[in-house]
Design a protein around this motif. Structure first.
Motif, short mmCIF file in Angstrom:
data_model
loop_
_atom_site.label_atom_id
_atom_site.label_comp_id
_atom_site.label_asym_id
_atom_site.label_seq_id
_atom_site.Cartn_x
_atom_site.Cartn_y
_atom_site.Cartn_z
N SER A 1 20.96 4.87 -7.02
CA SER A 1 20.00 3.88 -7.52
C SER A 1 19.49 4.23 -8.91
CB SER A 1 18.84 3.75 -6.54
OG SER A 1 18.18 4.98 -6.38
N GLN A 2 19.82 5.42 -9.42
CA GLN A 2 19.36 5.81 -10.76
C GLN A 2 20.26 5.28 -11.88
OE1 GLN A 2 16.61 8.94 -11.27
NE2 GLN A 2 17.86 10.27 -9.98
N SER A 3 21.37 4.65 -11.51
CA SER A 3 22.22 4.02 -12.51
C SER A 3 21.54 2.77 -13.06
CB SER A 3 23.57 3.64 -11.89
OG SER A 3 24.31 2.81 -12.78
N VAL A 4 21.50 2.65 -14.39
CA VAL A 4 20.89 1.45 -14.98
C VAL A 4 21.74 0.22 -14.69
CG1 VAL A 4 19.77 2.78 -16.82
CG2 VAL A 4 22.05 1.83 -17.21
N LYS A 5 22.99 0.42 -14.36
CA LYS A 5 23.93 -0.68 -14.13
C LYS A 5 23.48 -1.60 -13.00
CE LYS A 5 28.85 -1.39 -13.00
NZ LYS A 5 29.20 -2.22 -14.15
N TYR A 6 22.86 -1.04 -11.97
CA TYR A 6 22.58 -1.83 -10.76
C TYR A 6 21.15 -2.35 -10.70
CZ TYR A 6 26.93 0.52 -9.72
OH TYR A 6 28.21 1.01 -9.80
N LYS A 7 20.30 -1.94 -11.64
CA LYS A 7 18.94 -2.48 -11.76
C LYS A 7 18.15 -2.36 -10.45
CE LYS A 7 20.21 -5.74 -15.42
NZ LYS A 7 21.58 -5.23 -15.61
N PHE B 1 38.84 10.23 -2.58
CA PHE B 1 37.95 9.08 -2.36
C PHE B 1 37.04 8.82 -3.55
CE2 PHE B 1 34.12 7.04 -0.42
CZ PHE B 1 34.75 5.90 0.09
N TYR B 2 36.85 9.79 -4.41
CA TYR B 2 35.86 9.67 -5.49
C TYR B 2 36.05 8.43 -6.36
CZ TYR B 2 32.32 11.11 -8.80
OH TYR B 2 31.19 11.14 -9.58
N PRO B 3 37.30 8.05 -6.74
CA PRO B 3 37.45 6.85 -7.57
C PRO B 3 36.95 5.57 -6.91
CG PRO B 3 39.45 8.18 -7.64
CD PRO B 3 38.59 8.74 -6.55
N GLU B 4 36.76 5.58 -5.59
CA GLU B 4 36.22 4.41 -4.90
C GLU B 4 34.72 4.25 -5.12
OE1 GLU B 4 38.19 2.24 -3.20
OE2 GLU B 4 39.85 3.50 -3.94
N VAL B 5 34.06 5.33 -5.51
CA VAL B 5 32.61 5.27 -5.67
C VAL B 5 32.14 5.52 -7.10
CG1 VAL B 5 32.12 5.86 -3.26
CG2 VAL B 5 32.34 7.70 -4.95
N ASN C 1 23.98 15.43 2.21
CA ASN C 1 23.21 14.20 2.10
C ASN C 1 23.85 13.10 2.94
OD1 ASN C 1 21.32 14.89 -0.36
ND2 ASN C 1 23.36 15.55 -0.98
N PHE C 2 23.03 12.19 3.41
CA PHE C 2 23.51 11.05 4.19
C PHE C 2 23.10 9.78 3.47
CE2 PHE C 2 23.20 14.71 6.88
CZ PHE C 2 24.38 14.67 7.60
N TYR C 3 24.09 8.95 3.19
CA TYR C 3 23.89 7.80 2.30
C TYR C 3 22.74 6.91 2.75
CZ TYR C 3 24.76 3.51 -0.31
OH TYR C 3 24.61 2.41 -1.12
N HIS C 4 21.78 6.75 1.84
CA HIS C 4 20.61 5.91 2.07
C HIS C 4 20.76 4.68 1.18
CE1 HIS C 4 15.97 5.82 2.78
NE2 HIS C 4 16.49 4.60 2.72
N LEU D 1 22.57 -1.71 -4.68
CA LEU D 1 23.83 -0.99 -4.87
C LEU D 1 25.01 -1.74 -4.27
CD1 LEU D 1 22.64 2.66 -4.13
CD2 LEU D 1 22.87 1.53 -6.34
N PRO D 2 26.19 -1.65 -4.92
CA PRO D 2 27.36 -2.37 -4.43
C PRO D 2 28.03 -1.71 -3.23
CG PRO D 2 27.92 -1.13 -6.40
CD PRO D 2 26.44 -0.98 -6.21
N LEU D 3 27.70 -0.45 -2.98
CA LEU D 3 28.33 0.27 -1.87
C LEU D 3 27.76 -0.22 -0.55
CD1 LEU D 3 30.37 2.63 -1.47
CD2 LEU D 3 28.39 4.15 -1.33
N LYS D 4 28.61 -0.65 0.34
CA LYS D 4 28.14 -1.15 1.64
C LYS D 4 27.84 0.04 2.55
CE LYS D 4 30.69 -5.53 1.42
NZ LYS D 4 31.73 -6.37 2.06
N PRO D 5 26.75 -0.04 3.30
CA PRO D 5 26.42 1.05 4.22
C PRO D 5 27.50 1.22 5.28
CG PRO D 5 24.57 -0.49 3.97
CD PRO D 5 25.76 -1.13 3.33
#
Length: 280
Positions: free
Chosen positions: A26-32, A127-131, A187-190, A195-199
């Motif tokens: 969420s700290q990316s400016v891209k996703y506001k 998997f990294y290029p997916e995120v 960490n567990f994705y919160h 964000l575009p990443l689906k839980p």
């Protein structure tokens, strides 16, 4: 012998200013995302946070900046903060988490009093290029290698629940093992709705099994830490993480999400008959 639990606190000393496209952040400016954003937190505020963390039993205190990596301006600021915190709270172990860094930059942090550096691999190389597409997994790995070369203690881990496979999880843990970290934050994705990443949530049992797997694979690490997403992932079963293999937690708030109140965590540790670590 009673298990000793290492407590660590984090301070987001520069928030929400990152230009990278990490889909989990969420700290990316891209996703506001609707978070607090600032260039530099006042040093006086950081010192008060450090004092509060130490009073709650924390030995580690991590200075985090929301950028891809260090430049001269950010490096100067982190060093200024490190020297100020070291002077005010000398018995805290200072950790820096400032993205990609060269050996020279890391040596500068070391001279300023930083003892350890946190840079997570986040997930498997495959998997990294997916995120994330704006920098490579290999850059992250190389920064971890630089930490070791600079003689700082390495802290590196990752995030579970981003849609990765079990093979990805094992691959990440094997990569972490190869870096000989002193501490491994899990960490567990919160999810943040911006964000575009689906839980892709894990069950509590699956998450506990991953803690055990991390302890078994990275057996030389001094600490397996359960960090971001702990409250959401484990709910009223948070007390089970220690039996699963964890011996460290983040106490207090995270970067952009609220943690559990410190008193509840301290009471949980006491009720389990565990001790809080008093030295590194």
């Amino acid at each position: 012998m009673t298990k000793k639990i290492f407590l660590c606190a984090i301070s987001n000393i520069n928030s929400g200013t990152c230009n990278e496209d990490c889909k989990f952040c969420s700290q990316s400016v891209k996703y506001k995302a609707d978070i607090e954003r600032y260039i530099q937190k006042p040093i006086e505020t950081i010192i008060e946070e450090a004092k509060a963390a130490r009073a709650s039993g924390a030995l580690g205190f991590c200075l985090v900046t929301a950028r891809k990596g260090l430049d001269d301006k950010v490096l100067r600021f982190v060093c200024d903060v490190a020297r100020s915190v070291s002077s005010a709270v000398p018995d805290l172990r200072l950790i820096a988490c400032n993205g990609t860094a060269s050996v020279e930059q890391l040596l500068t942090l070391k001279e300023a009093g930083v003892k350890a550096y946190n840079h997570n691999l986040e997930t498997s190389e495959a998997f990294y290029p997916e995120v994330c597409t704006t920098h490579s997994w290999q850059e992250r790995y190389e920064t971890c290698q630089n930490v070791n070369k600079a003689g700082l203690k390495l802290i590196t881990g990752g995030i579970f629940g981003m849609g990765e496979t079990q093979e990805d999880r094992i691959s990440m843990l094997e990569s972490l093992k190869s870096l000989n970290p002193v501490s491994v934050p899990l960490n567990f994705y919160h999810h943040n709705p911006a964000l575009p990443l689906k839980p892709n949530p894990l069950t509590t049992d699956e998450a506990l099994e991953l803690i055990t797997m991390a302890r078994e694979i990275i057996s030389d690490a001094e600490r397996i830490m359960v960090a971001g997403g702990r409250e959401m992932q484990f709910g009223d079963r948070q007390n089970e993480i220690f039996a699963a293999g964890a011996n460290s937690i983040v106490i207090g708030n995270y970067l952009t999400t609220q943690g559990r109140d410190k008193k509840s965590d301290l009471e949980m540790i006491k009720e389990l008959g565990l001790d809080i670590a008093t030295k590194v």
